[in-house]
Design an enzyme around this catalytic site. Sequence first.
Site, PDB file in Angstrom:
ATOM      1  N   ASN A  79      59.171  10.186 -13.908  1.00 38.63           N
ATOM      2  CA  ASN A  79      58.536  11.006 -12.878  1.00 38.63           C
ATOM      3  C   ASN A  79      57.042  11.199 -13.102  1.00 38.63           C
ATOM      4  OD1 ASN A  79      58.321  13.335 -10.853  1.00 38.63           O
ATOM      5  ND2 ASN A  79      57.865  14.368 -12.784  1.00 38.63           N
ATOM      6  N   TYR A 146      46.556   3.980  -7.209  1.00 36.54           N
ATOM      7  CA  TYR A 146      47.854   4.616  -6.974  1.00 36.54           C
ATOM      8  C   TYR A 146      48.792   3.682  -6.214  1.00 36.54           C
ATOM      9  CZ  TYR A 146      51.155   8.399  -5.892  1.00 36.54           C
ATOM     10  OH  TYR A 146      52.281   9.194  -5.794  1.00 36.54           O
ATOM     11  N   LYS A 150      52.227   2.020  -7.991  1.00 35.02           N
ATOM     12  CA  LYS A 150      53.544   2.326  -7.421  1.00 35.02           C
ATOM     13  C   LYS A 150      54.213   1.066  -6.871  1.00 35.02           C
ATOM     14  CE  LYS A 150      53.786   6.687  -8.360  1.00 35.02           C
ATOM     15  NZ  LYS A 150      54.769   7.184  -9.367  1.00 35.02           N
ATOM     16  N   THR A 183      52.860  19.961  -4.285  1.00 34.33           N
ATOM     17  CA  THR A 183      52.662  20.040  -5.740  1.00 34.33           C
ATOM     18  C   THR A 183      51.164  19.988  -6.043  1.00 34.33           C
ATOM     19  OG1 THR A 183      52.717  17.646  -6.044  1.00 34.33           O
ATOM     20  CG2 THR A 183      54.826  18.821  -6.161  1.00 34.33           C
TER      21      THR A 183
END
Length: 241
Positions: A79, A146, A150, A183
């Site tokens: 995670n 990013y 991913k 978040t």
Amino acid sequence: MIILEIYIVTGASKGIGEELYEQLEKSGATVIGIARSNPKGYGKFTEVDLTSREARQGLMERLLTPYLETADAFTLINNAGTVEPVGKVGTLSVDALQQAIELNLTAPIELANEFINVLSNTKAKKQIINISSGAGRNAYEGWGIYCTTKAGLDQFSKVVRLEQDRVDHPVGIVSIAPGIIDTGMQETIRSSDISGFPMLEQFINYKDEGKLRSAEATAQLLIEWMEKEDLASAEVLARLS
């Protein structure tokens, strides 16, 4: 019969990782958290900087070995991750992009590699959940690193699935995009410079319009999804609805 389930959760000090740790522990599972710090003082927790290759070395073996003879199931949830550096290619800090590649891609690959190796002789249930992103499946200006990391994690998961299909006691693996979550990562995104991230206003609107799902709700949905899916046969690239 009491079933002993072992979960290892990276990035367990905040966000989805923190919620996964707490909710899985409440369900009766044995949960081991990994993060740079342990602000809540969780009992089973290893403070490790996952951007450090030296710190990662042998980590899975140390955490898994005590349970090899007794556990019925092992799950690694990769995670930990970062959206930074945000900015257009040509303006990025080399140090920042190297740190992001280590955390978002190299670390989960290394941990998965060792997880599979250490558990190769056990008949217990084994599974790896890589937390991916829609950014790995779409290109966004300002998220070059990013999106790339991913996408790499997605492809790695697909390769592992192909390899594990050939073994007698396979490790199930999926790479799942959990959606847009409220978040600290979203706070980082909203504090970006629009010149480096043209979609800034859209992400500000997500927050203002209440379109962000809470980390608590996301973790609950993910746990429910894990319970009903066979990760050895589920779609490798998944999305949490």
